[in-house]
Write a protein that holds these residues in place. Structure first.
Motif, PDB file in Angstrom:
ATOM      1  N   SER A  58       0.841  -1.201   0.000  1.00 16.62           N
ATOM      2  CA  SER A  58       0.000   0.000   0.000  1.00 16.62           C
ATOM      3  C   SER A  58       0.874   1.247   0.000  1.00 16.62           C
ATOM      4  O   SER A  58       1.852   1.318  -0.747  1.00 16.62           O
ATOM      5  N   ASP A  59       0.535   2.202   0.846  1.00 20.86           N
ATOM      6  CA  ASP A  59       1.234   3.483   0.763  1.00 20.86           C
ATOM      7  C   ASP A  59       2.674   3.422   1.274  1.00 20.86           C
ATOM      8  O   ASP A  59       3.572   4.042   0.697  1.00 20.86           O
ATOM      9  N   GLY A  98      -2.780  -8.124  -3.871  1.00 26.75           N
ATOM     10  CA  GLY A  98      -3.294  -6.969  -3.148  1.00 26.75           C
ATOM     11  C   GLY A  98      -2.842  -6.966  -1.708  1.00 26.75           C
ATOM     12  O   GLY A  98      -1.717  -7.337  -1.383  1.00 26.75           O
ATOM     13  N   ILE A  99      -3.752  -6.570  -0.825  1.00 23.43           N
ATOM     14  CA  ILE A  99      -3.407  -6.522   0.592  1.00 23.43           C
ATOM     15  C   ILE A  99      -3.673  -7.869   1.270  1.00 23.43           C
ATOM     16  O   ILE A  99      -3.345  -8.057   2.432  1.00 23.43           O
ATOM     17  N   GLY A 155       0.020  -1.477   6.551  1.00 19.84           N
ATOM     18  CA  GLY A 155      -1.006  -0.502   6.906  1.00 19.84           C
ATOM     19  C   GLY A 155      -2.055  -1.098   7.827  1.00 19.84           C
ATOM     20  O   GLY A 155      -2.171  -2.324   7.941  1.00 19.84           O
ATOM     21  N   ASP A 156      -2.844  -0.235   8.455  1.00 19.73           N
ATOM     22  CA  ASP A 156      -3.841  -0.736   9.413  1.00 19.73           C
ATOM     23  C   ASP A 156      -4.946  -1.539   8.730  1.00 19.73           C
ATOM     24  O   ASP A 156      -5.395  -2.557   9.257  1.00 19.73           O
ATOM     25  N   LEU A 157      -5.377  -1.131   7.525  1.00 20.15           N
ATOM     26  CA  LEU A 157      -6.427  -1.915   6.864  1.00 20.15           C
ATOM     27  C   LEU A 157      -5.888  -3.264   6.401  1.00 20.15           C
ATOM     28  O   LEU A 157      -6.568  -4.286   6.482  1.00 20.15           O
ATOM     29  N   THR A 158      -4.649  -3.263   5.947  1.00 22.32           N
ATOM     30  CA  THR A 158      -4.009  -4.520   5.526  1.00 22.32           C
ATOM     31  C   THR A 158      -3.939  -5.484   6.708  1.00 22.32           C
ATOM     32  O   THR A 158      -4.214  -6.682   6.583  1.00 22.32           O
ATOM     33  N   ASP A 196      -2.800   4.846  10.260  1.00 18.95           N
ATOM     34  CA  ASP A 196      -3.284   6.191   9.908  1.00 18.95           C
ATOM     35  C   ASP A 196      -4.800   6.199   9.794  1.00 18.95           C
ATOM     36  O   ASP A 196      -5.392   7.035   9.120  1.00 18.95           O
ATOM     37  N   GLY A 222      -7.158   4.070   8.390  1.00 22.00           N
ATOM     38  CA  GLY A 222      -7.795   3.851   7.089  1.00 22.00           C
ATOM     39  C   GLY A 222      -6.782   3.778   5.965  1.00 22.00           C
ATOM     40  O   GLY A 222      -5.579   3.748   6.196  1.00 22.00           O
ATOM     41  N   GLY A 223      -7.299   3.746   4.746  1.00 25.21           N
ATOM     42  CA  GLY A 223      -6.445   3.589   3.567  1.00 25.21           C
ATOM     43  C   GLY A 223      -5.908   4.921   3.069  1.00 25.21           C
ATOM     44  O   GLY A 223      -6.551   5.615   2.286  1.00 25.21           O
ATOM     45  N   HIS A 224      -4.713   5.245   3.481  1.00 25.07           N
ATOM     46  CA  HIS A 224      -4.103   6.530   3.125  1.00 25.07           C
ATOM     47  C   HIS A 224      -3.722   6.571   1.648  1.00 25.07           C
ATOM     48  O   HIS A 224      -3.667   7.635   1.032  1.00 25.07           O
ATOM     49  N   ILE A 225      -3.504   5.412   1.072  1.00 22.15           N
ATOM     50  CA  ILE A 225      -3.083   5.370  -0.331  1.00 22.15           C
ATOM     51  C   ILE A 225      -4.121   6.036  -1.246  1.00 22.15           C
ATOM     52  O   ILE A 225      -3.782   6.593  -2.286  1.00 22.15           O
TER      53      ILE A 225
END
Ligand SMILES: Cc1ncc(C[n+]2csc(CCOP(=O)(O)OP(=O)(O)O)c2C)c(N)n1
Length: 194
Positions: free
Chosen positions: A50-51, A75-76, A98-101, A126, A128-131
């Motif tokens: 992700s980001d 993907g994640i 990331g937190d969603l991942t 962060d 949620g999905g910052h990307i």
């Protein structure tokens, strides 16, 4: 020259403020990613897709360590299990995700029957999905809709979940808190607040 009064003419342009804020945000993310990157010596490093891996690409220098990341269709999905699978080969693992991942595959934390592992899942949290901030859609949707459709922040009690699966949990929001959390051995989730 001495003046008695200054009279503003027209409107001030505050677009610099947004760009400055973005830069500050970027610096914080780059600092976080660089600290994890620099800390890795004998461990394997896993990046979530992700980001943060993109931040790493733009901010760290090459070095001779083993780095893993899934791309394309993966993907994640499966990032937690990928990191655990690598740790099962007997190497010590740090994963930066990331937190969603992380939440997407929370049941991967179940290590029943897998024995002792040395693994740190470092969650760049962060909320949620910052990307998705990089998407053009960011400019066209209201903040509410963007959050509902793209950022999708979650409300989970990570500490309760993580400890319920038998992992250690550490929250960190500074470089020194992160450094001391990374000293821990065994199975650790570090919830780093971005
Ligand atoms: C299985 C799967 N579902 C959905 C997506 C779409 N997707 C790409 S990145 C992302 C959000 C990642 O958010 P997070 O892990 O918090 O990382 P951040 O971008 O905030 O660093 C999602 C849902 C995906 N890549 N794979």
């Amino acid at each position: 020259m001495i003046v008695d009064e200054l009279v503003p003419v027209g409107r001030a342009n505050s677009s610099w403020l947004d760009s400055w804020r973005q830069e500050t945000d970027m610096d914080e993310r780059a600092g976080f990613v660089s600290q994890v990157w620099d800390s890795v010596e004998n461990q394997a490093l896993v990046f979530g897709a992700s980001d943060l891996i993109r931040v790493a690409e733009g901010s760290v220098s090459a070095k001779g360590i083993n780095v893993y990341s899934s791309r394309g269709l993966s993907g994640i999905d499966g990032t937690v299990s990928t990191a655990i699978g690598i740790a099962q080969t007997g190497v010590s693992v740090r994963a930066l995700i990331g937190d969603l991942t992380f939440m997407h595959e929370i049941s991967g934390l179940n290590l029943t029957g897998l024995g002792d592992l040395d693994i740190q899942l470092i969650v760049g949290n962060d909320n949620g999905g910052h990307i998705f901030d990089r998407l053009e859609m960011r400019e066209h949707l209201s903040a509410d809709w963007f959050e509902k459709l793209f950022t999708t922040p979650q409300q989970l009690n990570l500490e309760a979940i993580v400890t319920g699966f038998g992992w250690q949990y550490r929250k960190a929001s500074t470089a020194s808190e992160l450094a001391s959390a990374m000293e821990l051995g065994g199975k650790v989730v570090i919830d780093y607040q971005l």
